[in-house]
Design a protein around this motif. Sequence first.
Motif, PDB file in Angstrom:
ATOM      1  N   GLU A   1      11.606  24.776  84.068  1.00  0.00           N
ATOM      2  CA  GLU A   1      11.716  26.223  83.897  1.00  0.00           C
ATOM      3  C   GLU A   1      11.048  26.685  82.606  1.00  0.00           C
ATOM      4  O   GLU A   1      10.424  27.745  82.566  1.00  0.00           O
ATOM      5  N   ARG A   2      11.152  25.891  81.546  1.00  0.00           N
ATOM      6  CA  ARG A   2      10.459  26.246  80.295  1.00  0.00           C
ATOM      7  C   ARG A   2       8.953  26.241  80.479  1.00  0.00           C
ATOM      8  O   ARG A   2       8.239  27.081  79.942  1.00  0.00           O
ATOM      9  N   ARG A   3       8.463  25.290  81.254  1.00  0.00           N
ATOM     10  CA  ARG A   3       7.020  25.243  81.540  1.00  0.00           C
ATOM     11  C   ARG A   3       6.586  26.497  82.302  1.00  0.00           C
ATOM     12  O   ARG A   3       5.550  27.095  82.000  1.00  0.00           O
ATOM     13  N   ALA A   4       7.389  26.920  83.262  1.00  0.00           N
ATOM     14  CA  ALA A   4       7.068  28.128  84.034  1.00  0.00           C
ATOM     15  C   ALA A   4       7.093  29.361  83.133  1.00  0.00           C
ATOM     16  O   ALA A   4       6.233  30.237  83.249  1.00  0.00           O
ATOM     17  N   LEU A   5       8.053  29.439  82.231  1.00  0.00           N
ATOM     18  CA  LEU A   5       8.112  30.585  81.320  1.00  0.00           C
ATOM     19  C   LEU A   5       6.933  30.587  80.359  1.00  0.00           C
ATOM     20  O   LEU A   5       6.392  31.643  80.017  1.00  0.00           O
ATOM     21  N   PHE A   6       6.518  29.406  79.907  1.00  0.00           N
ATOM     22  CA  PHE A   6       5.367  29.321  79.019  1.00  0.00           C
ATOM     23  C   PHE A   6       4.109  29.824  79.714  1.00  0.00           C
ATOM     24  O   PHE A   6       3.337  30.610  79.155  1.00  0.00           O
ATOM     25  N   VAL A   7       3.901  29.387  80.943  1.00  0.00           N
ATOM     26  CA  VAL A   7       2.732  29.848  81.706  1.00  0.00           C
ATOM     27  C   VAL A   7       2.867  31.336  82.007  1.00  0.00           C
ATOM     28  O   VAL A   7       1.873  32.057  82.074  1.00  0.00           O
ATOM     29  N   GLY A   8       4.082  31.835  82.135  1.00  0.00           N
ATOM     30  CA  GLY A   8       4.300  33.250  82.399  1.00  0.00           C
ATOM     31  C   GLY A   8       3.894  34.153  81.252  1.00  0.00           C
ATOM     32  O   GLY A   8       3.758  35.365  81.435  1.00  0.00           O
ATOM     33  N   LEU A   9       3.680  33.596  80.076  1.00  0.00           N
ATOM     34  CA  LEU A   9       3.215  34.389  78.941  1.00  0.00           C
ATOM     35  C   LEU A   9       1.705  34.613  78.966  1.00  0.00           C
ATOM     36  O   LEU A   9       1.195  35.464  78.254  1.00  0.00           O
ATOM     37  N   TRP A  10       0.985  33.853  79.748  1.00  0.00           N
ATOM     38  CA  TRP A  10      -0.467  33.952  79.776  1.00  0.00           C
ATOM     39  C   TRP A  10      -1.015  35.222  80.419  1.00  0.00           C
ATOM     40  O   TRP A  10      -2.002  35.782  79.909  1.00  0.00           O
ATOM     41  N   PRO A  11      -0.471  35.710  81.552  1.00  0.00           N
ATOM     42  CA  PRO A  11      -1.115  36.831  82.252  1.00  0.00           C
ATOM     43  C   PRO A  11      -1.355  38.077  81.402  1.00  0.00           C
ATOM     44  O   PRO A  11      -2.475  38.602  81.420  1.00  0.00           O
ATOM     45  N   PRO A  12      -0.382  38.576  80.628  1.00  0.00           N
ATOM     46  CA  PRO A  12      -0.696  39.776  79.864  1.00  0.00           C
ATOM     47  C   PRO A  12      -1.766  39.540  78.808  1.00  0.00           C
ATOM     48  O   PRO A  12      -2.611  40.399  78.563  1.00  0.00           O
ATOM     49  N   THR A  13      -1.763  38.356  78.224  1.00  0.00           N
ATOM     50  CA  THR A  13      -2.767  38.042  77.206  1.00  0.00           C
ATOM     51  C   THR A  13      -4.163  38.014  77.820  1.00  0.00           C
ATOM     52  O   THR A  13      -5.101  38.626  77.289  1.00  0.00           O
ATOM     53  N   LEU A  14      -4.306  37.306  78.934  1.00  0.00           N
ATOM     54  CA  LEU A  14      -5.615  37.223  79.586  1.00  0.00           C
ATOM     55  C   LEU A  14      -6.073  38.587  80.086  1.00  0.00           C
ATOM     56  O   LEU A  14      -7.258  38.927  79.995  1.00  0.00           O
ATOM     57  N   TRP A  15      -5.152  39.389  80.612  1.00  0.00           N
ATOM     58  CA  TRP A  15      -5.506  40.714  81.122  1.00  0.00           C
ATOM     59  C   TRP A  15      -6.004  41.607  79.987  1.00  0.00           C
ATOM     60  O   TRP A  15      -6.996  42.327  80.134  1.00  0.00           O
ATOM     61  N   LEU A  16      -5.308  41.581  78.844  1.00  0.00           N
ATOM     62  CA  LEU A  16      -5.712  42.425  77.722  1.00  0.00           C
ATOM     63  C   LEU A  16      -7.039  41.975  77.119  1.00  0.00           C
ATOM     64  O   LEU A  16      -7.853  42.816  76.699  1.00  0.00           O
ATOM     65  N   ILE A  17      -7.290  40.683  77.068  1.00  0.00           N
ATOM     66  CA  ILE A  17      -8.590  40.206  76.600  1.00  0.00           C
ATOM     67  C   ILE A  17      -9.682  40.659  77.562  1.00  0.00           C
ATOM     68  O   ILE A  17     -10.772  41.066  77.148  1.00  0.00           O
ATOM     69  N   GLY A  18      -9.391  40.620  78.873  1.00  0.00           N
ATOM     70  CA  GLY A  18     -10.347  41.111  79.867  1.00  0.00           C
ATOM     71  C   GLY A  18     -10.633  42.594  79.696  1.00  0.00           C
ATOM     72  O   GLY A  18     -11.777  43.036  79.826  1.00  0.00           O
ATOM     73  N   ASP A  19      -9.603  43.390  79.399  1.00  0.00           N
ATOM     74  CA  ASP A  19      -9.807  44.823  79.144  1.00  0.00           C
ATOM     75  C   ASP A  19     -10.692  45.050  77.926  1.00  0.00           C
ATOM     76  O   ASP A  19     -11.587  45.891  77.943  1.00  0.00           O
ATOM     77  N   ALA A  20     -10.432  44.300  76.863  1.00  0.00           N
ATOM     78  CA  ALA A  20     -11.234  44.451  75.652  1.00  0.00           C
ATOM     79  C   ALA A  20     -12.687  44.063  75.910  1.00  0.00           C
ATOM     80  O   ALA A  20     -13.610  44.739  75.446  1.00  0.00           O
ATOM     81  N   LEU A  21     -12.905  43.002  76.670  1.00  0.00           N
ATOM     82  CA  LEU A  21     -14.276  42.603  76.998  1.00  0.00           C
ATOM     83  C   LEU A  21     -14.964  43.634  77.876  1.00  0.00           C
ATOM     84  O   LEU A  21     -16.162  43.884  77.728  1.00  0.00           O
ATOM     85  N   GLU A  22     -14.217  44.242  78.792  1.00  0.00           N
ATOM     86  CA  GLU A  22     -14.820  45.269  79.640  1.00  0.00           C
ATOM     87  C   GLU A  22     -15.270  46.468  78.807  1.00  0.00           C
ATOM     88  O   GLU A  22     -16.360  47.001  79.007  1.00  0.00           O
ATOM     89  N   ARG A  23     -14.436  46.891  77.872  1.00  0.00           N
ATOM     90  CA  ARG A  23     -14.838  47.999  76.993  1.00  0.00           C
ATOM     91  C   ARG A  23     -16.056  47.610  76.164  1.00  0.00           C
ATOM     92  O   ARG A  23     -16.969  48.416  75.977  1.00  0.00           O
ATOM     93  N   HIS A  24     -16.090  46.370  75.706  1.00  0.00           N
ATOM     94  CA  HIS A  24     -17.237  45.890  74.930  1.00  0.00           C
ATOM     95  C   HIS A  24     -18.495  45.858  75.798  1.00  0.00           C
ATOM     96  O   HIS A  24     -19.574  46.262  75.345  1.00  0.00           O
ATOM     97  N   GLU A  25     -18.371  45.385  77.033  1.00  0.00           N
ATOM     98  CA  GLU A  25     -19.522  45.332  77.933  1.00  0.00           C
ATOM     99  C   GLU A  25     -20.028  46.739  78.253  1.00  0.00           C
ATOM    100  O   GLU A  25     -21.230  46.978  78.290  1.00  0.00           O
ATOM    101  N   ARG A  26     -19.111  47.686  78.508  1.00  0.00           N
ATOM    102  CA  ARG A  26     -19.529  49.050  78.805  1.00  0.00           C
ATOM    103  C   ARG A  26     -20.257  49.692  77.630  1.00  0.00           C
ATOM    104  O   ARG A  26     -21.227  50.399  77.812  1.00  0.00           O
ATOM    105  N   ARG A  27     -19.763  49.417  76.433  1.00  0.00           N
ATOM    106  CA  ARG A  27     -20.367  50.003  75.245  1.00  0.00           C
ATOM    107  C   ARG A  27     -21.795  49.487  75.035  1.00  0.00           C
ATOM    108  O   ARG A  27     -22.680  50.220  74.629  1.00  0.00           O
ATOM    109  N   HIS A  28     -22.025  48.217  75.350  1.00  0.00           N
ATOM    110  CA  HIS A  28     -23.353  47.640  75.136  1.00  0.00           C
ATOM    111  C   HIS A  28     -24.302  47.865  76.301  1.00  0.00           C
ATOM    112  O   HIS A  28     -25.489  47.610  76.175  1.00  0.00           O
ATOM    113  N   LEU A  29     -23.798  48.335  77.422  1.00  0.00           N
ATOM    114  CA  LEU A  29     -24.685  48.627  78.553  1.00  0.00           C
ATOM    115  C   LEU A  29     -25.256  50.038  78.486  1.00  0.00           C
ATOM    116  O   LEU A  29     -26.175  50.358  79.202  1.00  0.00           O
ATOM    117  N   ARG A  30     -24.705  50.878  77.654  1.00  0.00           N
ATOM    118  CA  ARG A  30     -25.208  52.249  77.559  1.00  0.00           C
ATOM    119  C   ARG A  30     -26.525  52.327  76.878  1.00  0.00           C
ATOM    120  O   ARG A  30     -27.082  51.681  76.190  1.00  0.00           O
TER     121      ARG A  30
END
Length: 75
Positions: free
Chosen positions: A46-75
């Motif tokens: 269960e601790r292993r499952a909770l540890f992996v459960g912390l990853w999704p918001p972190t990965l999603w927010l990094i993806g959002d930041a990269l998307e904003r960075h990509e949009r800014r450099h494509l203009r």
Amino acid sequence: MLEQTPHWMSRRSTYLRASSLGSVALCIGLWVRGKTVDQSERGNAERRALFVGLWPPTLWLIGDALERHERRHLR
């Protein structure tokens, strides 16, 4: 620096969002597996499952930041 980024580099935000969703599935899989093991190993599973459960918001927010960075450099 490069004027045009290769096609595979422009999709990094999509890859991070997909990994975020994949880690949700992994977390659920680990949680279900934790319910099938005996009581002495259940806490660790269960601790292993909770540890992996912390990853999704972190990965999603990094993806959002990269998307904003990509949009800014494509203009």
